[in-house]
Design an enzyme around this catalytic site. Structure first.
Site, PDB file in Angstrom:
ATOM      1  N   SER A  60      18.545  28.941  23.113  1.00  0.00           N
ATOM      2  CA  SER A  60      17.618  29.034  21.986  1.00  0.00           C
ATOM      3  C   SER A  60      17.475  27.707  21.280  1.00  0.00           C
ATOM      4  CB  SER A  60      18.150  30.038  20.945  1.00  0.00           C
ATOM      5  OG  SER A  60      18.200  31.315  21.487  1.00  0.00           O
ATOM      6  N   HIS A  76      12.934  29.173  28.419  1.00  0.00           N
ATOM      7  CA  HIS A  76      13.302  29.922  27.215  1.00  0.00           C
ATOM      8  C   HIS A  76      12.488  31.199  27.116  1.00  0.00           C
ATOM      9  CE1 HIS A  76      13.467  30.237  22.577  1.00  0.00           C
ATOM     10  NE2 HIS A  76      14.525  30.827  23.098  1.00  0.00           N
ATOM     11  N   GLU A  79       8.917  29.507  27.257  1.00  0.00           N
ATOM     12  CA  GLU A  79       8.803  28.068  27.002  1.00  0.00           C
ATOM     13  C   GLU A  79       9.465  27.325  28.159  1.00  0.00           C
ATOM     14  OE1 GLU A  79      10.722  27.894  23.158  1.00  0.00           O
ATOM     15  OE2 GLU A  79       8.821  27.800  22.109  1.00  0.00           O
ATOM     16  N   ASN A 117      10.990  28.577  17.916  1.00  0.00           N
ATOM     17  CA  ASN A 117      12.134  28.582  16.979  1.00  0.00           C
ATOM     18  C   ASN A 117      12.011  27.489  15.934  1.00  0.00           C
ATOM     19  OD1 ASN A 117      13.354  30.789  18.048  1.00  0.00           O
ATOM     20  ND2 ASN A 117      14.773  29.671  19.350  1.00  0.00           N
TER      21      ASN A 117
HETATM   22  C1  LIG Z   1      14.305  24.081  13.076  1.00  0.00           C
HETATM   23  C2  LIG Z   1      15.293  24.021  14.212  1.00  0.00           C
HETATM   24  C3  LIG Z   1      15.622  25.414  14.727  1.00  0.00           C
HETATM   25  C4  LIG Z   1      16.746  25.339  15.738  1.00  0.00           C
HETATM   26  C5  LIG Z   1      16.861  26.589  16.544  1.00  0.00           C
HETATM   27  C6  LIG Z   1      17.379  27.738  15.717  1.00  0.00           C
HETATM   28  C7  LIG Z   1      17.456  29.011  16.578  1.00  0.00           C
HETATM   29  C8  LIG Z   1      17.889  30.194  15.745  1.00  0.00           C
HETATM   30  C9  LIG Z   1      18.234  31.354  16.636  1.00  0.00           C
HETATM   31  C10 LIG Z   1      17.276  32.478  16.455  1.00  0.00           C
HETATM   32  C11 LIG Z   1      17.613  33.569  17.443  1.00  0.00           C
HETATM   33  C12 LIG Z   1      17.175  33.243  18.817  1.00  0.00           C
HETATM   34  C13 LIG Z   1      15.691  33.396  18.909  1.00  0.00           C
HETATM   35  C14 LIG Z   1      15.259  33.251  20.362  1.00  0.00           C
HETATM   36  O1  LIG Z   1      15.631  32.029  20.898  1.00  0.00           O
HETATM   37  C15 LIG Z   1      13.745  33.386  20.486  1.00  0.00           C
HETATM   38  C16 LIG Z   1      13.332  34.821  20.260  1.00  0.00           C
HETATM   39  O2  LIG Z   1      13.545  35.715  21.022  1.00  0.00           O
HETATM   40  S1  LIG Z   1      12.597  35.101  18.722  1.00  0.00           S
HETATM   41  C17 LIG Z   1      12.255  36.832  18.760  1.00  0.00           C
HETATM   42  C18 LIG Z   1      10.915  37.093  19.452  1.00  0.00           C
HETATM   43  N1  LIG Z   1      10.675  38.533  19.436  1.00  0.00           N
HETATM   44  C19 LIG Z   1       9.972  39.111  18.460  1.00  0.00           C
HETATM   45  O3  LIG Z   1       9.423  38.466  17.582  1.00  0.00           O
HETATM   46  C20 LIG Z   1       9.932  40.618  18.512  1.00  0.00           C
HETATM   47  C21 LIG Z   1       8.795  41.105  17.618  1.00  0.00           C
HETATM   48  N2  LIG Z   1       8.818  42.560  17.703  1.00  0.00           N
HETATM   49  C22 LIG Z   1       8.083  43.199  18.634  1.00  0.00           C
HETATM   50  O4  LIG Z   1       7.405  42.660  19.476  1.00  0.00           O
HETATM   51  C23 LIG Z   1       8.218  44.701  18.593  1.00  0.00           C
HETATM   52  O5  LIG Z   1       8.724  45.095  17.323  1.00  0.00           O
HETATM   53  C24 LIG Z   1       9.188  45.224  19.693  1.00  0.00           C
HETATM   54  C25 LIG Z   1      10.492  44.469  19.624  1.00  0.00           C
HETATM   55  C26 LIG Z   1       8.542  45.056  21.037  1.00  0.00           C
HETATM   56  C27 LIG Z   1       9.461  46.690  19.458  1.00  0.00           C
HETATM   57  O6  LIG Z   1       8.205  47.300  19.256  1.00  0.00           O
HETATM   58  P1  LIG Z   1       8.053  48.317  18.042  1.00  0.00           P
HETATM   59  O7  LIG Z   1       6.670  48.830  18.021  1.00  0.00           O
HETATM   60  O8  LIG Z   1       8.571  47.668  16.805  1.00  0.00           O
HETATM   61  O9  LIG Z   1       8.990  49.483  18.406  1.00  0.00           O
HETATM   62  P2  LIG Z   1       9.037  50.398  19.696  1.00  0.00           P
HETATM   63  O10 LIG Z   1      10.495  50.628  19.898  1.00  0.00           O
HETATM   64  O11 LIG Z   1       8.108  51.561  19.538  1.00  0.00           O
HETATM   65  O12 LIG Z   1       8.505  49.576  20.970  1.00  0.00           O
HETATM   66  C28 LIG Z   1       7.096  49.337  21.152  1.00  0.00           C
HETATM   67  C29 LIG Z   1       6.823  49.400  22.596  1.00  0.00           C
HETATM   68  O13 LIG Z   1       7.541  48.428  23.310  1.00  0.00           O
HETATM   69  C30 LIG Z   1       8.403  49.039  24.269  1.00  0.00           C
HETATM   70  N3  LIG Z   1       9.686  48.369  24.218  1.00  0.00           N
HETATM   71  C31 LIG Z   1      10.327  47.921  23.124  1.00  0.00           C
HETATM   72  N4  LIG Z   1      11.482  47.348  23.477  1.00  0.00           N
HETATM   73  C32 LIG Z   1      11.576  47.456  24.826  1.00  0.00           C
HETATM   74  C33 LIG Z   1      12.534  47.076  25.801  1.00  0.00           C
HETATM   75  N5  LIG Z   1      13.654  46.432  25.479  1.00  0.00           N
HETATM   76  N6  LIG Z   1      12.280  47.361  27.112  1.00  0.00           N
HETATM   77  C34 LIG Z   1      11.155  47.988  27.463  1.00  0.00           C
HETATM   78  N7  LIG Z   1      10.195  48.401  26.614  1.00  0.00           N
HETATM   79  C35 LIG Z   1      10.418  48.134  25.299  1.00  0.00           C
HETATM   80  C36 LIG Z   1       8.542  50.485  23.855  1.00  0.00           C
HETATM   81  O14 LIG Z   1       8.640  51.296  24.993  1.00  0.00           O
HETATM   82  C37 LIG Z   1       7.259  50.744  23.134  1.00  0.00           C
HETATM   83  O15 LIG Z   1       6.245  51.136  24.037  1.00  0.00           O
HETATM   84  P3  LIG Z   1       5.211  52.255  23.604  1.00  0.00           P
HETATM   85  O16 LIG Z   1       5.959  53.507  23.908  1.00  0.00           O
HETATM   86  O17 LIG Z   1       4.958  52.047  22.102  1.00  0.00           O
HETATM   87  O18 LIG Z   1       4.011  52.001  24.444  1.00  0.00           O
HETATM   88  N1  NAD Z   2      19.383  37.095  21.739  1.00  0.00           N
HETATM   89  C1  NAD Z   2      18.192  36.520  21.608  1.00  0.00           C
HETATM   90  O1  NAD Z   2      17.320  36.964  20.825  1.00  0.00           O
HETATM   91  C2  NAD Z   2      17.888  35.313  22.458  1.00  0.00           C
HETATM   92  C3  NAD Z   2      16.554  34.981  22.724  1.00  0.00           C
HETATM   93  C4  NAD Z   2      16.283  33.852  23.526  1.00  0.00           C
HETATM   94  C5  NAD Z   2      17.315  33.080  24.037  1.00  0.00           C
HETATM   95  N2  NAD Z   2      18.597  33.447  23.747  1.00  0.00           N
HETATM   96  C6  NAD Z   2      19.669  32.624  24.361  1.00  0.00           C
HETATM   97  O2  NAD Z   2      20.100  33.279  25.569  1.00  0.00           O
HETATM   98  C7  NAD Z   2      21.513  33.058  25.777  1.00  0.00           C
HETATM   99  C8  NAD Z   2      22.204  34.387  25.885  1.00  0.00           C
HETATM  100  O3  NAD Z   2      21.948  35.113  24.713  1.00  0.00           O
HETATM  101  P1  NAD Z   2      22.204  36.694  24.697  1.00  0.00           P
HETATM  102  O4  NAD Z   2      21.664  37.193  23.407  1.00  0.00           O
HETATM  103  O5  NAD Z   2      21.746  37.311  25.974  1.00  0.00           O
HETATM  104  O6  NAD Z   2      23.815  36.730  24.646  1.00  0.00           O
HETATM  105  P2  NAD Z   2      24.785  37.932  25.050  1.00  0.00           P
HETATM  106  O7  NAD Z   2      26.047  37.697  24.290  1.00  0.00           O
HETATM  107  O8  NAD Z   2      24.073  39.233  24.942  1.00  0.00           O
HETATM  108  O9  NAD Z   2      25.047  37.690  26.620  1.00  0.00           O
HETATM  109  C9  NAD Z   2      25.787  36.591  27.090  1.00  0.00           C
HETATM  110  C10 NAD Z   2      26.453  37.053  28.397  1.00  0.00           C
HETATM  111  O10 NAD Z   2      26.980  35.913  29.059  1.00  0.00           O
HETATM  112  C11 NAD Z   2      28.225  36.278  29.640  1.00  0.00           C
HETATM  113  N3  NAD Z   2      28.985  35.061  29.910  1.00  0.00           N
HETATM  114  C12 NAD Z   2      29.589  34.260  29.004  1.00  0.00           C
HETATM  115  N4  NAD Z   2      30.156  33.209  29.648  1.00  0.00           N
HETATM  116  C13 NAD Z   2      29.882  33.357  30.979  1.00  0.00           C
HETATM  117  C14 NAD Z   2      30.170  32.614  32.149  1.00  0.00           C
HETATM  118  N5  NAD Z   2      30.879  31.496  32.075  1.00  0.00           N
HETATM  119  N6  NAD Z   2      29.729  33.069  33.345  1.00  0.00           N
HETATM  120  C15 NAD Z   2      29.017  34.210  33.412  1.00  0.00           C
HETATM  121  N7  NAD Z   2      28.697  34.982  32.341  1.00  0.00           N
HETATM  122  C16 NAD Z   2      29.120  34.540  31.143  1.00  0.00           C
HETATM  123  C17 NAD Z   2      28.858  37.208  28.623  1.00  0.00           C
HETATM  124  O11 NAD Z   2      29.844  38.011  29.239  1.00  0.00           O
HETATM  125  C18 NAD Z   2      27.640  38.018  28.162  1.00  0.00           C
HETATM  126  O12 NAD Z   2      27.476  39.169  28.970  1.00  0.00           O
HETATM  127  C19 NAD Z   2      21.973  32.187  24.610  1.00  0.00           C
HETATM  128  O13 NAD Z   2      21.928  30.844  25.003  1.00  0.00           O
HETATM  129  C20 NAD Z   2      20.912  32.467  23.530  1.00  0.00           C
HETATM  130  O14 NAD Z   2      20.748  31.378  22.633  1.00  0.00           O
HETATM  131  C21 NAD Z   2      18.926  34.527  22.989  1.00  0.00           C
END
Ligand SMILES: CCCCCCCCCCCCC[C@H](O)CC(=O)SCCNC(=O)CCNC(=O)[C@H](O)C(C)(C)COP(=O)(O)OP(=O)(O)OC[C@H]1O[C@@H](n2cnc3c(N)ncnc32)[C@H](O)[C@@H]1OP(=O)(O)O
Ligand code: NAD
Length: 301
Positions: free
Chosen positions: A133, A155, A167, A205
């Site tokens: 991330s 990503h 990404e 991000n």
């Molecule tokens: C300035 C320097 C910064 C430095 C970096 C700092 C990093 C900080 C770290 C942050 C954390 C890491 C972030 C990561 O790297 C990047 C990301 O991932 S950011 C997150 C991006 N995601 C989102 O923004 C999610 C937004 N939400 C949604 O899209 C929806 O809410 C949802 C998650 C899809 C869920 O939908 P909802 O309507 O809310 O709820 P439902 O449960 O009804 O789901 C709708 C629809 O989708 C299907 N579905 C949901 N989840 C799944 C799944 N896991 N698998 C399969 N299908 C799924 C579900 O069946 C529903 O279908 P429907 O029945 O409605 O047709």
């Molecule tokens: N969670 C998010 O929303 C998100 C979104 C985008 C990217 N990411 C990035 O993806 C990566 C994983 O995140 P996550 O949320 O899936 O974490 P997670 O904790 O759910 O999964 C990490 C997995 O890696 C395994 N693991 C750790 N060390 C290992 C090794 N040496 N060999 C094999 N397996 C090992 C752990 O057992 C665990 O199952 C991180 O770098 C995170 O920044 C996370």
């Protein structure tokens, strides 16, 4: 010009790795090409957890896809799972892969160690990619000897089966051929790849986290409630989740850990104060409240 990726190993069967493996195994275009996928973790219990994540996600997809026809839905889930090889041997998996995608814990030392080990096992032609991330791809790549032209960021976004964006992070050394191969795979997964440089937070991000942190500071200043901020951003900006819902979704521990790292280093960041970790985020994490993953964060689940 790209070299075709016919076998992919994903290291880390957690939330993201399981989603990436599922998305490859369920992609019609990749199934047609016979792309093989292996999901690796450190132990059978972690692989079982990954399989559980995939099965429940596939069940949700299948319910919609087959309109409640249980037999077809069950067959879809079983067939997709059957296309994934589960393993605890990362070296063996890498030795037979055109691409290795790492999705292990967000820790630079752990990622560097993994790739250092795999660099001696994978063919010279194998592309390495990290799903990090926030960590610099060039720093992770330092652990490899002669693979800088085939080392990228890939990503994905959470939840991977639902989120179309990937990404593709380019270091200065990444070759055009490797980039094109990754782009072809992303398109084959039915997703959209965007190109970005190896800068803090890449694209999403870099914009998302300062927004999420400022929302927390807004509530700390007493300017609005977290509930109203979430409602406002969903209805006013069309976001599917508000910032507090999203922070709980991605994990408060992850967000705090990563933003603290960036704030401390300040490397490559204009406006460091944008990522200074708010006190209330730290308090929740200290209380063990990480969000959806363990039942309570800003909200209770
Ligand atoms: C300035 C320097 C910064 C430095 C970096 C700092 C990093 C900080 C770290 C942050 C954390 C890491 C972030 C990561 O790297 C990047 C990301 O991932 S950011 C997150 C991006 N995601 C989102 O923004 C999610 C937004 N939400 C949604 O899209 C929806 O809410 C949802 C998650 C899809 C869920 O939908 P909802 O309507 O809310 O709820 P439902 O449960 O009804 O789901 C709708 C629809 O989708 C299907 N579905 C949901 N989840 C799944 C799944 N896991 N698998 C399969 N299908 C799924 C579900 O069946 C529903 O279908 P429907 O029945 O409605 O047709
Ligand atoms: N969670 C998010 O929303 C998100 C979104 C985008 C990217 N990411 C990035 O993806 C990566 C994983 O995140 P996550 O949320 O899936 O974490 P997670 O904790 O759910 O999964 C990490 C997995 O890696 C395994 N693991 C750790 N060390 C290992 C090794 N040496 N060999 C094999 N397996 C090992 C752990 O057992 C665990 O199952 C991180 O770098 C995170 O920044 C996370």
């Amino acid at each position: 010009m790209s070299s075709v990726i016919k076998s992919v190993s994903i290291i880390g069967a957690g939330l993201m790795g399981a989603g990436i493996a599922q998305s490859i195994a369920a992609a019609p275009a990749l199934i047609a090409k016979g792309v093989a996928v292996t999901l690796v973790d450190v132990g059978e219990d972690r692989l079982a957890n990954g399989k559980k994540i995939i099965s429940s996600s596939l069940a949700r997809v299948a319910k919609k896809k087959f309109d409640g026809d249980k037999a077809q839905a069950d067959a879809f889930v079983a067939d997709t799972l059957a296309r994934i090889t589960f393993s605890t041997d990362a070296g063996l998996a890498a030795a037979h892969s055109d691409l290795v995608v790492e999705a292990i814990v967000e820790n630079l030392d752990a990622k560097q160690k993994l790739f250092r080990d795999l660099d001696t096992r994978a063919p010279k032609t194998t592309i390495f990619a990290s799903n990090t991330s926030s960590l610099p791809i060039s720093e992770i790549a330092k652990s490899t000897l002669s693979r800088r032209d085939r080392f990228a960021g890939l990503h994905f976004f959470n939840p991977v089966p639902q989120m179309k964006l990937v990404e593709i992070v380019r270091t200065q050394e990444l070759s055009d051929t490797a980039y094109a191969s990754l782009k072809d795979l992303v398109v084959g997964m039915g997703k959209v790849g965007v190109e970005c440089k190896d800068t803090p937070g890449f694209i999403v991000n870099r914009l998302l986290v300062p927004y999420m942190l400022e929302a927390i500071r807004m509530v700390e200043r007493g300017e609005a409630s977290k509930e109203d901020v979430d409602i406002a951003m969903k209805l006013g900006a069309g976001y599917p989740m508000g910032p507090f819902e999203l922070a709980d979704y991605v994990g408060l521990d992850t967000t705090k850990f990563i933003t603290e790292g960036w704030f401390a280093s300040g490397k490559g960041l204009q406006g460091k104060e944008l990522v200074s970790p708010p006190a209330s985020l730290g308090k929740l994490v200290e209380e063990g409240k990480f969000g959806r993953k363990n039942g309570e964060g800003f909200y209770k689940y």
